[in-house]
Design an enzyme around this catalytic site. Structure first.
Site, PDB file in Angstrom:
ATOM      1  N   CYS A 182      -6.615  34.192 -20.252  1.00 13.53           N
ATOM      2  CA  CYS A 182      -7.924  33.798 -20.770  1.00 13.53           C
ATOM      3  C   CYS A 182      -8.567  35.037 -21.403  1.00 13.53           C
ATOM      4  CB  CYS A 182      -8.783  33.275 -19.621  1.00 13.53           C
ATOM      5  SG  CYS A 182     -10.379  32.709 -20.205  1.00 13.53           S
ATOM      6  N   GLY A 183      -8.807  34.966 -22.702  1.00  7.50           N
ATOM      7  CA  GLY A 183      -9.355  36.120 -23.418  1.00  7.50           C
ATOM      8  C   GLY A 183     -10.791  36.409 -23.021  1.00  7.50           C
ATOM      9  N   HIS A 184     -11.649  35.379 -23.069  1.00  6.10           N
ATOM     10  CA  HIS A 184     -13.049  35.637 -22.721  1.00  6.10           C
ATOM     11  C   HIS A 184     -13.125  36.050 -21.260  1.00  6.10           C
ATOM     12  CE1 HIS A 184     -13.682  31.860 -20.411  1.00  6.10           C
ATOM     13  NE2 HIS A 184     -14.681  32.535 -19.917  1.00  6.10           N
TER      14      HIS A 184
ATOM     15  N   HIS B  19      -4.934  22.941 -25.405  1.00  6.42           N
ATOM     16  CA  HIS B  19      -6.154  23.375 -26.099  1.00  6.42           C
ATOM     17  C   HIS B  19      -6.082  22.880 -27.544  1.00  6.42           C
ATOM     18  CE1 HIS B  19      -6.015  26.299 -22.800  1.00  6.42           C
ATOM     19  NE2 HIS B  19      -7.284  26.606 -23.037  1.00  6.42           N
TER      20      HIS B  19
ATOM     21  N   ASP C  78     -15.193  25.472 -25.416  1.00  4.03           N
ATOM     22  CA  ASP C  78     -15.391  26.908 -25.211  1.00  4.03           C
ATOM     23  C   ASP C  78     -16.651  27.339 -25.957  1.00  4.03           C
ATOM     24  OD1 ASP C  78     -15.153  29.669 -24.943  1.00  4.03           O
ATOM     25  OD2 ASP C  78     -12.968  29.597 -25.044  1.00  4.03           O
TER      26      ASP C  78
ATOM     27  N   CYS D 196     -13.078  31.850 -28.121  1.00  3.81           N
ATOM     28  CA  CYS D 196     -11.814  31.671 -27.385  1.00  3.81           C
ATOM     29  C   CYS D 196     -10.801  32.768 -27.757  1.00  3.81           C
ATOM     30  CB  CYS D 196     -11.211  30.287 -27.627  1.00  3.81           C
ATOM     31  SG  CYS D 196      -9.829  29.940 -26.504  1.00  3.81           S
ATOM     32  N   GLY D 197     -10.567  33.649 -26.781  1.00  2.00           N
ATOM     33  CA  GLY D 197      -9.676  34.799 -27.040  1.00  2.00           C
ATOM     34  C   GLY D 197      -8.231  34.393 -27.292  1.00  2.00           C
ATOM     35  N   THR D 198      -7.715  33.477 -26.467  1.00  2.09           N
ATOM     36  CA  THR D 198      -6.325  33.052 -26.680  1.00  2.09           C
ATOM     37  C   THR D 198      -6.255  32.173 -27.935  1.00  2.09           C
ATOM     38  OG1 THR D 198      -6.685  31.283 -25.044  1.00  2.09           O
ATOM     39  CG2 THR D 198      -5.562  33.272 -24.289  1.00  2.09           C
TER      40      THR D 198
HETATM   41  O1  PYC Z   1     -10.997  32.917 -24.168  1.00  2.08           O
HETATM   42  O2  PYC Z   1      -8.853  32.549 -23.995  1.00  2.08           O
HETATM   43  C1  PYC Z   1     -10.011  32.223 -23.824  1.00  2.08           C
HETATM   44  C2  PYC Z   1     -10.296  30.929 -23.156  1.00  2.08           C
HETATM   45  C3  PYC Z   1      -9.393  29.986 -22.758  1.00  2.08           C
HETATM   46  C4  PYC Z   1     -10.130  28.940 -22.197  1.00  2.08           C
HETATM   47  C5  PYC Z   1     -11.474  29.281 -22.255  1.00  2.08           C
HETATM   48  N1  PYC Z   1     -11.550  30.507 -22.853  1.00  2.08           N
END
Ligand code: PYC
Length: 312
Positions: free
Chosen positions: A88-90, A208, A234, A238-240
């Site tokens: 999870c990026g965030h 996702h 999100d 969303c980082g990923t």
């Molecule tokens: O930021 O990767 C992310 C992420 C995945 C699900 C919610 N945020």
């Protein structure tokens, strides 16, 4: 009374709840082994920590773990209202802000062990965090699926630590004023992918859905809406999801190594992303900022009939 201590934060609007004391004992294996143990033996703790009445469908949970390598700053396992996330990026940016709040790290580079591999996080003096995410790649280009109520939807399938279906030509405007419609649209796409057996590599579920539109901010390249596995959207870019987007842009030759892509979220916040090639994959770097919002003790009263959270 059982008690679990958590640090709450948000990263560009998306909440993360980090368990720092009294979390489940998952042994000393890899983060993937510990994720499996968490899922098999402590799923009620997952639900109790992130679901209502203590949390909400938007909260991503994170369990702070002792890392396997003494070179790593931390290990972590991410979870949400319905299950677990590989990366999870965030959440990783939120984890870094929480470790700073706890006095455990300062500016510099820190290795974090996750179930899908090590990521490194660079904390700058101004509080911004850059994540060197796991190798990401576009798996399939221009996949079309018939979506009941909408017609044909075409998107790319890409991996950025989680599996994404990325739609560039949205049937619904990518604007906060259309949140409800975006929710219906993205859920219909997800169901159609499932119904047609469209998956990521090795049959991995695409959990996702990421929909892109024109940016509203003058400093952004694009605006997105991201449907998370449990039905929430999100609040951050969303980082990923941005890693998956960078992989698609790189594969299309639309972004070159080192060039910065500014991704606006549906609520108007921003992540910056760039990449380096590594064979057929890219190594994404995602930059954003998180703020601590709480340092809390959760209480689980044994006589509370919904002590393990509302999970319908
Ligand atoms: O930021 O990767 C992310 C992420 C995945 C699900 C919610 N945020």
């Amino acid at each position: 009374m059982e008690r679990i201590r958590v640090i709450d934060s948000h990263t560009e609007g998306e909440p993360t709840r980090l368990i720092i004391e009294n979390g489940p004992d998952l042994g000393s294996g890899s983060m993937m082994d510990r994720l499996i143990a968490f899922k098999e033996k402590f799923d009620s703790t997952r639900s109790a920590v992130v679901n209502e009445p203590r949390g909400s469908e938007a909260v991503v949970g994170a369990l702070l773990c002792k890392p396997v390598s003494d070179k790593a700053a931390a290990g972590v396992i991410y979870f949400n209202n319905v299950g677990f996330l590989g990366m999870c990026g965030h959440g990783t940016i939120g984890l870094v802000a929480s470790l700073v709040h706890m006095g455990k790290i300062g500016p510099g580079t820190h290795v974090i062990e996750t179930p899908v591999g090590d990521v490194s996080a660079i904390l700058a003096d101004d509080g911004k965090v850059s994540i060197h995410n796991v190798p990401s790649y576009r798996y399939q280009e221009s996949v079309s699926v018939e979506v009941p109520g909408y017609g044909q939807v075409t998107g790319d399938i890409a991996y950025g630590g989680n599996w994404f279906f990325l739609v560039g030509d949205s049937h619904v405007p990518v604007l906060a004023s259309h949140l409800e419609a975006l929710g219906h649209y993205s859920k219909a796409i997800k169901s159609a992918l499932l119904a047609h057996g469209i998956t990521g590599k090795d049959g991995a579920e695409i959990d996702h859905i990421e929909i892109f539109g024109a940016p509203e901010r003058a400093d952004a390249n694009s605006k997105n809406y991201v449907l998370c596995p449990g039905g929430a959207y999100d609040r951050s870019p969303c980082g990923t999801g941005l890693s998956a987007k960078l992989a698609c842009l790189a594969a299309q030759g639309k972004l070159s190594e080192g060039e910065v892509w500014r991704q606006e979220s549906i609520i108007g916040t921003l992540f910056e992303g760039k990449f380096e090639w590594s064979g057929a994959s890219i190594l994404p770097t995602i930059t954003g900022q998180a703020y601590v919002t709480g340092d809390n003790m959760l209480i689980f009263d044994p006589s509370d009939p919904i002590r393990n959270g509302i999970q319908l």
